[in-house]
Design a protein around this motif. Structure first.
Motif, PDB file in Angstrom:
ATOM      1  N   ALA A 201       1.394  -1.351   0.014  1.00 39.65           N
ATOM      2  CA  ALA A 201      -0.116  -0.484   0.087  1.00 39.65           C
ATOM      3  C   ALA A 201       0.957   1.236   0.035  1.00 39.65           C
ATOM      4  N   THR A 202       0.473   2.477  -0.539  1.00 39.85           N
ATOM      5  CA  THR A 202       1.445   3.304  -0.479  1.00 39.85           C
ATOM      6  C   THR A 202       1.251   4.178   0.575  1.00 39.85           C
ATOM      7  N   TRP A 203       0.487   4.058   1.562  1.00 41.18           N
ATOM      8  CA  TRP A 203       0.818   4.463   2.805  1.00 41.18           C
ATOM      9  C   TRP A 203       1.694   4.317   3.775  1.00 41.18           C
ATOM     10  N   LEU A 204       2.377   2.638   3.210  1.00 44.15           N
ATOM     11  CA  LEU A 204       3.183   2.339   3.732  1.00 44.15           C
ATOM     12  C   LEU A 204       4.193   3.232   3.479  1.00 44.15           C
ATOM     13  N   SER A 205       4.747   3.261   2.015  1.00 41.10           N
ATOM     14  CA  SER A 205       5.944   4.070   1.611  1.00 41.10           C
ATOM     15  C   SER A 205       5.924   5.564   2.727  1.00 41.10           C
ATOM     16  N   ARG A 206       5.049   5.765   2.285  1.00 37.74           N
ATOM     17  CA  ARG A 206       4.941   6.973   2.747  1.00 37.74           C
ATOM     18  C   ARG A 206       5.339   7.150   4.982  1.00 37.74           C
ATOM     19  N   VAL A 207       4.769   6.173   5.179  1.00 42.79           N
ATOM     20  CA  VAL A 207       5.225   6.101   6.438  1.00 42.79           C
ATOM     21  C   VAL A 207       6.634   5.984   6.370  1.00 42.79           C
ATOM     22  N   ILE A 208       7.238   5.237   6.043  1.00 41.89           N
ATOM     23  CA  ILE A 208       8.747   4.876   5.802  1.00 41.89           C
ATOM     24  C   ILE A 208       9.679   6.862   5.483  1.00 41.89           C
ATOM     25  N   ALA A 209       9.252   6.733   4.519  1.00 44.73           N
ATOM     26  CA  ALA A 209       9.770   8.300   4.331  1.00 44.73           C
ATOM     27  C   ALA A 209       9.868   9.443   5.345  1.00 44.73           C
ATOM     28  N   LYS A 210       8.143   9.908   5.973  1.00 43.12           N
ATOM     29  CA  LYS A 210       8.058  10.673   6.538  1.00 43.12           C
ATOM     30  C   LYS A 210       8.914  10.323   7.731  1.00 43.12           C
ATOM     31  N   THR A 211       9.401   8.790   8.807  1.00 39.16           N
ATOM     32  CA  THR A 211      10.074   8.870   9.771  1.00 39.16           C
ATOM     33  C   THR A 211      11.486   8.155  10.106  1.00 39.16           C
ATOM     34  N   LEU A 212      11.915   8.491   8.826  1.00 40.08           N
ATOM     35  CA  LEU A 212      12.964   8.456   8.981  1.00 40.08           C
ATOM     36  C   LEU A 212      14.090   9.061   8.687  1.00 40.08           C
ATOM     37  N   ASP A 213      13.932  10.446   9.509  1.00 37.13           N
ATOM     38  CA  ASP A 213      14.400  11.188  10.120  1.00 37.13           C
ATOM     39  C   ASP A 213      13.602  11.639  11.831  1.00 37.13           C
ATOM     40  N   SER A 214      13.075  10.960  12.236  1.00 39.68           N
ATOM     41  CA  SER A 214      11.696  10.929  13.419  1.00 39.68           C
ATOM     42  C   SER A 214      12.476  10.098  14.315  1.00 39.68           C
ATOM     43  N   SER A 215      12.010  10.236  15.538  1.00 38.99           N
ATOM     44  CA  SER A 215      12.644   9.631  16.670  1.00 38.99           C
ATOM     45  C   SER A 215      11.596   8.049  16.459  1.00 38.99           C
ATOM     46  N   ALA A 216      10.786   8.425  15.463  1.00 43.40           N
ATOM     47  CA  ALA A 216      10.016   6.940  14.910  1.00 43.40           C
ATOM     48  C   ALA A 216      10.530   6.161  14.348  1.00 43.40           C
ATOM     49  N   GLN A 217      11.200   6.439  13.427  1.00 45.22           N
ATOM     50  CA  GLN A 217      12.213   4.920  13.090  1.00 45.22           C
ATOM     51  C   GLN A 217      11.815   3.954  12.485  1.00 45.22           C
ATOM     52  N   PHE A 218      10.279   4.122  11.565  1.00 46.70           N
ATOM     53  CA  PHE A 218       9.809   3.084  11.617  1.00 46.70           C
ATOM     54  C   PHE A 218      10.039   1.972  10.987  1.00 46.70           C
ATOM     55  N   ALA A 219      10.989   2.071   9.544  1.00 47.23           N
ATOM     56  CA  ALA A 219      11.554   1.383   8.736  1.00 47.23           C
ATOM     57  C   ALA A 219      11.987   0.598   9.968  1.00 47.23           C
ATOM     58  N   VAL A 220      13.186   0.703  10.223  1.00 45.54           N
ATOM     59  CA  VAL A 220      13.950   0.487  11.277  1.00 45.54           C
ATOM     60  C   VAL A 220      13.841  -0.278  12.722  1.00 45.54           C
ATOM     61  N   ARG A 221      12.333  -0.082  12.692  1.00 46.05           N
ATOM     62  CA  ARG A 221      11.466  -1.189  14.221  1.00 46.05           C
ATOM     63  C   ARG A 221      10.809  -2.124  12.648  1.00 46.05           C
ATOM     64  N   LEU A 222      10.305  -2.203  11.569  1.00 44.49           N
ATOM     65  CA  LEU A 222      10.471  -2.764  11.242  1.00 44.49           C
ATOM     66  C   LEU A 222      10.761  -4.608  10.770  1.00 44.49           C
ATOM     67  N   VAL A 223      12.742  -3.856  10.173  1.00 40.95           N
ATOM     68  CA  VAL A 223      13.453  -4.623   9.668  1.00 40.95           C
ATOM     69  C   VAL A 223      13.946  -5.359  11.560  1.00 40.95           C
ATOM     70  N   MET A 224      13.736  -4.740  12.192  1.00 44.29           N
ATOM     71  CA  MET A 224      14.147  -4.862  13.086  1.00 44.29           C
ATOM     72  C   MET A 224      13.211  -6.662  13.081  1.00 44.29           C
ATOM     73  N   LEU A 225      11.786  -6.342  13.521  1.00 41.49           N
ATOM     74  CA  LEU A 225      10.938  -7.125  13.948  1.00 41.49           C
ATOM     75  C   LEU A 225      11.126  -8.388  12.591  1.00 41.49           C
ATOM     76  N   LEU A 226      11.343  -8.003  11.293  1.00 40.81           N
ATOM     77  CA  LEU A 226      11.351  -9.403  10.195  1.00 40.81           C
ATOM     78  C   LEU A 226      12.877 -10.014  11.053  1.00 40.81           C
ATOM     79  N   LEU A 227      13.176  -9.728  11.702  1.00 43.54           N
ATOM     80  CA  LEU A 227      14.793 -10.401  11.901  1.00 43.54           C
ATOM     81  C   LEU A 227      14.580 -11.379  13.233  1.00 43.54           C
ATOM     82  N   VAL A 228      14.153 -10.099  14.549  1.00 45.32           N
ATOM     83  CA  VAL A 228      13.496 -11.739  15.138  1.00 45.32           C
ATOM     84  C   VAL A 228      11.879 -12.685  15.630  1.00 45.32           C
ATOM     85  N   ALA A 229      11.737 -12.513  14.397  1.00 42.57           N
ATOM     86  CA  ALA A 229      10.390 -12.627  13.917  1.00 42.57           C
ATOM     87  C   ALA A 229      10.936 -13.784  12.648  1.00 42.57           C
ATOM     88  N   MET A 230      11.784 -13.993  12.907  1.00 42.46           N
ATOM     89  CA  MET A 230      12.403 -14.945  11.611  1.00 42.46           C
ATOM     90  C   MET A 230      13.168 -15.662  12.494  1.00 42.46           C
TER      91      MET A 230
END
Length: 416
Positions: A201-230
């Motif tokens: 969904a396009t909203w996912l791309s927007r959230v990733i781009a908007k939080t790249l330079d904020s304290s949310a760091q959504f994309a990094v948290r998503l990556v870590m979730l994928l890592l610990v899930a696997m």
């Protein structure tokens, strides 16, 4: 954390800061992989030399996280669109030959332990330190082009194959049950890959781009979730967590490229900063601290095993690579590929640690095998880079390499 644990962590991070400075200073004369300084300095402060640092529960957990991150980043580096079917088939065939040679050599060197002990040594001999080799090639400018693609293919099988073999041969379960669990993991991983390849969904791309330079760091948290899930999935199925880490890297690349291709490079740089800036050096320094130098220097058979294992890396892993390397590579490139494919350390540490814990590998033998891996990391990539630069294919020849890449893609379907 205890006072000794805090001191050890301070020493480890001090080494992590000092090692790049030493590598940078040495680069004027010779390019030494950063990991060598991390391991040697860890050995220096460890129990067998200065005795300033000692492993503990918290440090051990951080070290395991470092190894998982190293495997994750190795999995992320694999670009299947650059590898091609023929190269993968050659890589798989070379590794299967290496496994047969390794199990034979391991059993012969088992010193009374038979095949059960030979499995540990033999599997370790088939590994490739892709996570260690790729940064060296990236820094030298040799990762792009046809040669880099072949290195990634051979290295990926050299990382993935031993992990699969560990799951099948070292789990302590019946081979049929181990194979069934491995198939179940493969099915679940394939389902995750299918999900990753679906349009996001396009909203996912927007959230990733908007939080790249904020304290949310959504994309990094998503990556870590994928890592610990696997990691959790692999552990739940009784498989080695390294398998989960490697698979997580593959899936993460697909997710980021599908959801936010314009931001994937920046997200990776943030994950690499966390990995190479903290967790990965912690693993390598801890490897040096835990290295059993006294057992190795005790003399006799153990000390003689180190050069034997170093030679076996070249024979077991290197010869099949030479035989099955793509024919469009020149002799220098094939020789460099042999050296890089025979470079081994992280999985050697993991497999020998498991062997010692299971009582199948003696500490001295483990030290000799890890010592051979350390020497391979120090010597083989340097020789490979010398061969490449001597043939005009090393750093600084990117234009010629890029020109060859287009022609190589056409010849990808060559006969074996």
């Amino acid at each position: 954390m205890s006072a000794s644990g805090s001191l050890t962590l301070i020493l480890i991070m001090s080494i992590a800061v000092l090692a790049p400075l030493l590598a940078y200073g040495m680069s004027r004369w010779v390019s030494v992989p950063l990991v060598i300084f991390e391991i040697l300095l860890g050995l220096l402060v460890g129990p067998d030399v200065l005795g300033w640092a000692a492993p503990g529960p918290v440090i051990d957990v951080l070290g395991q996280l470092g190894l998982a991150m190293l495997m994750f980043l190795a999995g992320y580096e694999i670009q299947f669109d650059r590898i091609g079917g023929a190269t993968l088939r050659r890589s798989g065939g070379a590794w299967l030959i290496a496994l047969a040679l390794g199990l034979t050599a391991g059993t012969l060197l088992a010193h009374g332990g038979g095949f059960d002990k030979g499995v540990y040594v033999g599997t370790a001999l088939t590994s490739t330190a892709l996570g260690t080799v790729l940064p060296v090639l990236r820094d030298a400018g040799d990762l792009r082009g046809r040669f880099g693609s072949v290195v990634m293919a051979m290295g990926a099988i050299g990382e993935f194959g031993p992990v699969i073999a560990m799951a099948l041969l070292l789990s302590g379960r019946a081979p049929g049950r181990s194979a069934a669990l491995l198939v179940a993991f493969g099915v679940l991983t394939a389902a995750a890959v299918v999900w990753a390849l679906r349009p996001k969904a396009t909203w996912l791309s927007r959230v990733i781009a908007k939080t790249l330079d904020s304290s949310a760091q959504f994309a990094v948290r998503l990556v870590m979730l994928l890592l610990v899930a696997m990691l959790g999935l692999a552990q739940a199925l009784g498989l080695d967590v390294l398998l989960g880490a490697f698979a997580a890297g593959l899936i993460t690349r697909l997710v980021l490229q599908g959801a936010a291709p314009e931001s994937s490079g920046l997200v990776l740089s943030k994950v690499e900063a966390m990995g190479f800036g903290f967790l990965v050096p912690l693993f390598f320094v801890l490897t040096g601290i835990q290295f059993d130098l006294k057992a190795l220097l005790g003399g006799g058979r153990v000390l003689l095993l180190l050069p034997v294992f170093l030679l076996l890396f070249l024979v077991v892993r290197g010869l099949p690579i030479w035989w099955l390397a793509p024919r469009d590579l020149g002799r220098r490139d094939r020789a460099a590929l042999v050296l890089l494919g025979s470079t081994a350390l992280p999985l050697v540490v993991a497999i020998t640690t498991l062997g010692v814990q299971d009582g199948m590998v003696e500490p001295g033998e483990a030290a000799a095998l890890v010592g051979a891996g350390m020497v391979s990391v120090l010597v083989f990539p340097l020789l490979a880079l010398r061969l490449r630069s001597g043939g005009g294919a090393g750093a600084g020849s990117g234009a010629r390499a890029a020109g060859r890449e287009g022609r190589a893609r056409v010849s990808e379907g060559e006969s074996w």
